[in-house]
Every structure is written in C-alpha cells, then in structure tokens.
Design a protein around this motif. Structure first.
Motif, PDB file in Angstrom:
ATOM      1  N   ARG A  52       2.414  10.238   9.816  1.00  0.00           N
ATOM      2  CA  ARG A  52       2.229   8.793   9.986  1.00  0.00           C
ATOM      3  C   ARG A  52       3.314   8.184  10.867  1.00  0.00           C
ATOM      4  O   ARG A  52       3.091   7.188  11.549  1.00  0.00           O
ATOM      5  CB  ARG A  52       2.231   8.112   8.621  1.00  0.00           C
ATOM      6  CG  ARG A  52       1.077   8.528   7.710  1.00  0.00           C
ATOM      7  CD  ARG A  52       1.064   7.735   6.433  1.00  0.00           C
ATOM      8  NE  ARG A  52       0.879   6.305   6.694  1.00  0.00           N
ATOM      9  CZ  ARG A  52       0.853   5.384   5.740  1.00  0.00           C
ATOM     10  NH1 ARG A  52       1.004   5.745   4.462  1.00  0.00           N
ATOM     11  NH2 ARG A  52       0.680   4.118   6.037  1.00  0.00           N
ATOM     12  N   THR A  53       4.507   8.805  10.869  1.00  0.00           N
ATOM     13  CA  THR A  53       5.618   8.246  11.627  1.00  0.00           C
ATOM     14  C   THR A  53       5.477   8.507  13.124  1.00  0.00           C
ATOM     15  O   THR A  53       5.768   7.630  13.944  1.00  0.00           O
ATOM     16  CB  THR A  53       6.953   8.823  11.124  1.00  0.00           C
ATOM     17  OG1 THR A  53       7.082   8.537   9.721  1.00  0.00           O
ATOM     18  CG2 THR A  53       8.130   8.214  11.868  1.00  0.00           C
ATOM     19  N   ILE A  54       5.036   9.725  13.491  1.00  0.00           N
ATOM     20  CA  ILE A  54       4.985  10.058  14.920  1.00  0.00           C
ATOM     21  C   ILE A  54       3.802   9.403  15.615  1.00  0.00           C
ATOM     22  O   ILE A  54       3.718   9.431  16.848  1.00  0.00           O
ATOM     23  CB  ILE A  54       4.920  11.586  15.113  1.00  0.00           C
ATOM     24  CG1 ILE A  54       3.653  12.175  14.461  1.00  0.00           C
ATOM     25  CG2 ILE A  54       6.155  12.247  14.561  1.00  0.00           C
ATOM     26  CD1 ILE A  54       3.515  13.658  14.695  1.00  0.00           C
ATOM     27  N   GLU A  55       2.897   8.802  14.866  1.00  0.00           N
ATOM     28  CA  GLU A  55       1.800   8.018  15.435  1.00  0.00           C
ATOM     29  C   GLU A  55       1.004   8.810  16.477  1.00  0.00           C
ATOM     30  O   GLU A  55       1.016   8.512  17.684  1.00  0.00           O
ATOM     31  CB  GLU A  55       2.338   6.722  16.055  1.00  0.00           C
ATOM     32  CG  GLU A  55       3.017   5.795  15.045  1.00  0.00           C
ATOM     33  CD  GLU A  55       3.530   4.521  15.699  1.00  0.00           C
ATOM     34  OE1 GLU A  55       3.400   4.421  16.940  1.00  0.00           O
ATOM     35  OE2 GLU A  55       4.047   3.660  14.975  1.00  0.00           O
ATOM     36  N   ILE A  56       0.349   9.832  16.022  1.00  0.00           N
ATOM     37  CA  ILE A  56      -0.512  10.624  16.901  1.00  0.00           C
ATOM     38  C   ILE A  56      -1.721   9.786  17.307  1.00  0.00           C
ATOM     39  O   ILE A  56      -2.416   9.222  16.461  1.00  0.00           O
ATOM     40  CB  ILE A  56      -0.963  11.920  16.203  1.00  0.00           C
ATOM     41  CG1 ILE A  56       0.256  12.789  15.881  1.00  0.00           C
ATOM     42  CG2 ILE A  56      -1.949  12.691  17.075  1.00  0.00           C
ATOM     43  CD1 ILE A  56      -0.079  14.056  15.134  1.00  0.00           C
ATOM     44  N   ILE A  57      -1.980   9.693  18.595  1.00  0.00           N
ATOM     45  CA  ILE A  57      -3.118   8.936  19.110  1.00  0.00           C
ATOM     46  C   ILE A  57      -4.278   9.898  19.318  1.00  0.00           C
ATOM     47  O   ILE A  57      -4.211  10.788  20.185  1.00  0.00           O
ATOM     48  CB  ILE A  57      -2.746   8.232  20.430  1.00  0.00           C
ATOM     49  CG1 ILE A  57      -1.550   7.302  20.206  1.00  0.00           C
ATOM     50  CG2 ILE A  57      -3.944   7.460  20.982  1.00  0.00           C
ATOM     51  CD1 ILE A  57      -1.056   6.630  21.474  1.00  0.00           C
ATOM     52  N   PRO A  58      -5.341   9.787  18.548  1.00  0.00           N
ATOM     53  CA  PRO A  58      -6.448  10.762  18.654  1.00  0.00           C
ATOM     54  C   PRO A  58      -7.070  10.808  20.042  1.00  0.00           C
ATOM     55  O   PRO A  58      -7.516  11.866  20.481  1.00  0.00           O
ATOM     56  CB  PRO A  58      -7.442  10.277  17.596  1.00  0.00           C
ATOM     57  CG  PRO A  58      -6.644   9.439  16.655  1.00  0.00           C
ATOM     58  CD  PRO A  58      -5.569   8.811  17.484  1.00  0.00           C
ATOM     59  N   GLU A  59      -7.085   9.665  20.739  1.00  0.00           N
ATOM     60  CA  GLU A  59      -7.705   9.654  22.068  1.00  0.00           C
ATOM     61  C   GLU A  59      -7.013  10.614  23.035  1.00  0.00           C
ATOM     62  O   GLU A  59      -7.664  11.154  23.940  1.00  0.00           O
ATOM     63  CB  GLU A  59      -7.683   8.232  22.637  1.00  0.00           C
ATOM     64  CG  GLU A  59      -8.647   7.262  21.950  1.00  0.00           C
ATOM     65  CD  GLU A  59      -8.127   6.800  20.596  1.00  0.00           C
ATOM     66  OE1 GLU A  59      -8.903   6.200  19.838  1.00  0.00           O
ATOM     67  OE2 GLU A  59      -6.930   7.042  20.310  1.00  0.00           O
TER      68      GLU A  59
END
Length: 269
Positions: free
Chosen positions: A40-47
């Motif tokens: 949740r911290t590294i904020e992976i962007i699925p796009e």
C-alpha cells in the motif's frame, strides 16, 4: 463393583511446544502485515503494469542488433573497472587485516579496541558503495581514484569482520604451545594463527574481489570511472544498441570472474 477404566483420548503430537508455536504464528502474522503495508505504501499503479510486456518488447527491439563499433571503448572501460576492483580489494585487505587483529577478542583482549574495530566494520558495511563513490567523487573529483577508494572502504567491513571471526575460531592448542615456548607476538601470529586462518583469508579475498567486480561496474553512474561511465553515456543518449553491448560485456565478465574464483579456490584451498 469397580468403576470402568477411563481410556484417555489419542495424544496429539506437535513438532514445536506451545510458546514456540505462538511465536512462529506471531512472526508469520507480522510478515503478512508488513507485506500488506509495503504494497500500500509503494503505490503500485496497475496501468503501468498492463503494458509492461509491450514496453519490454519495445526496449529489447531497440537493443537489437547491438552496436559492434561500441565494443572497443567498452572494453577499454572494462579494463579500468578490473583495475578499480583489484586495487580496491588489495587496499581493503591492507586496512582490514590490522582491524581484524584488533577486533578478534582472543588476539587483542581489550574491550575498547574490540569495539573500535567493530565500529569500523559496521560503518564500512552500512554505507553502500555508490554512496562511498559519491563522497570520494566530491573530494577527489570524478575518475577511477574515487572508485578505487569507494570499493576499498566498502570492503573493509566485509573482509575485516570475517577475518576477525576466523581468528576467534582458531584452535588454542598451537597458540598455547608457542606461548609456553617463549615465542613473541609476531611468531605467535605467524606460526600459530596464520596457518589456521590462511584458507579463510584467501577465500574471503577471492570472494570479495568477485563482488567488487560487480559493484565497480556501476560506479561510473556517479562518475567514479569504469565501465559504468560507458553505460551511463549510452543511457543518457538513449543509444539502446550501445547499452546492449555494455550489458553483454558486464554479464560476460561477471561469469568469467565467477569461473576464475572457483578455479583458483580449488587450486589453492
């Protein structure tokens, strides 16, 4: 009339006692929680993940075919990288051996000196080689000197700590015999400790040299000389066919270094 016998139920066997099972469960729970928080911290962007295969295919397409004309400057930079790794390893051994003698409790029975040596080991290992390179580039300017010193100071903690532990594991019999015979401290170190730690010393030196070749390959990204300069230049200019040449050379030399270290260890150890 006697009461009927009570048969206990089947005994359940557990591999670990209850406190240890609870501790293991707490560890697993903590690991899962840490993984969730990290994701949740590294904020992976699925796009960005959806078109990753397409982007990788495009990147490898730009790398092929490699630019053969860039091989000569790459090999020249590779020679400099090997010099940086070798000189840095030798310089690290020169500085690490005295610290290892000070850090070994059976060789130097002084808690204050032991702590000084251990602090030097920790300080060396806690700073990454790229950070060391940045520091020395700021002091001595860009070039292989900064890279050599970065490799040396990064390697002190590794080689010194392992050598100190090898000295502490030396058998007391030969040491006591030499002491009883009236041998001085240099003779005890040379004839008592050195024959016992010699295999470990050469193994540590070869292993560290192998690691330093890999680390020195990227020091050029911060201006510390070596093949990393060629890689940084090609990346900045977006010459992906030249990047392919540099990466192929780095991969080849790393494999060859591993083969050489394995062969030499088999010969001398």
């Amino acid at each position: 009339m006697s009461a009927p016998a009570v048969h206990p139920g089947p005994r359940v066997w557990h591999r670990f006692p209850l406190p240890l099972r609870l501790a293991r469960f707490a560890f697993y729970l903590f690991a899962v929680a840490a993984l969730v928080v990290s994701l949740r911290t590294i904020e992976i962007i699925p796009e960005f993940l959806y078109d990753a295969p397409e982007q990788m295919g495009d990147l490898f397409g730009r790398m092929w075919p490699p630019d053969a004309a860039y091989l000569e400057p790459t090999l020249t930079a590779l020679v400099e990288t090997l010099h940086i790794a070798t000189l840095g390893t030798l310089l690290a051994l020169v500085m690490a051996v005295p610290l290892a003698l000070i850090g070994a409790r059976n060789v130097t029975p002084s808690l204050a000196l032991n702590l000084v040596a251990k602090f030097a080991f920790v300080a060396s290992r806690s700073v990454n080689s790229l950070v060391w390179a940045l520091l020395f580039v700021a002091v001595f300017g860009p070039g292989p000197l900064a890279g050599t010193l970065a490799i040396a100071f990064r390697s002190i903690g590794f080689t010194g700590k392992l050598l100190a532990e090898s000295l502490e594991e030396a058998q007391r019999g030969p040491i006591e015999a030499l002491t009883a015979a009236g041998a001085g401290r240099p003779a005890i170190l040379n004839y008592g400790y050195w024959p016992q730690v010699k295999p470990a010393f050469w193994s540590i030196a070869l292993f560290r040299w192998d690691i330093n070749i890999r680390e020195s390959a990227v020091l050029g990204l911060v201006g510390a000389g070596g093949i990393g300069v060629a890689l940084d230049t090609a990346l900045n200019l977006l010459y992906w066919d030249q990047v392919a040449v540099v990466l192929a050379v780095i991969f080849t030399v790393v494999v060859l270094a591993e083969v050489i270290v394995t062969f030499v260890r088999g010969r001398i150890l």
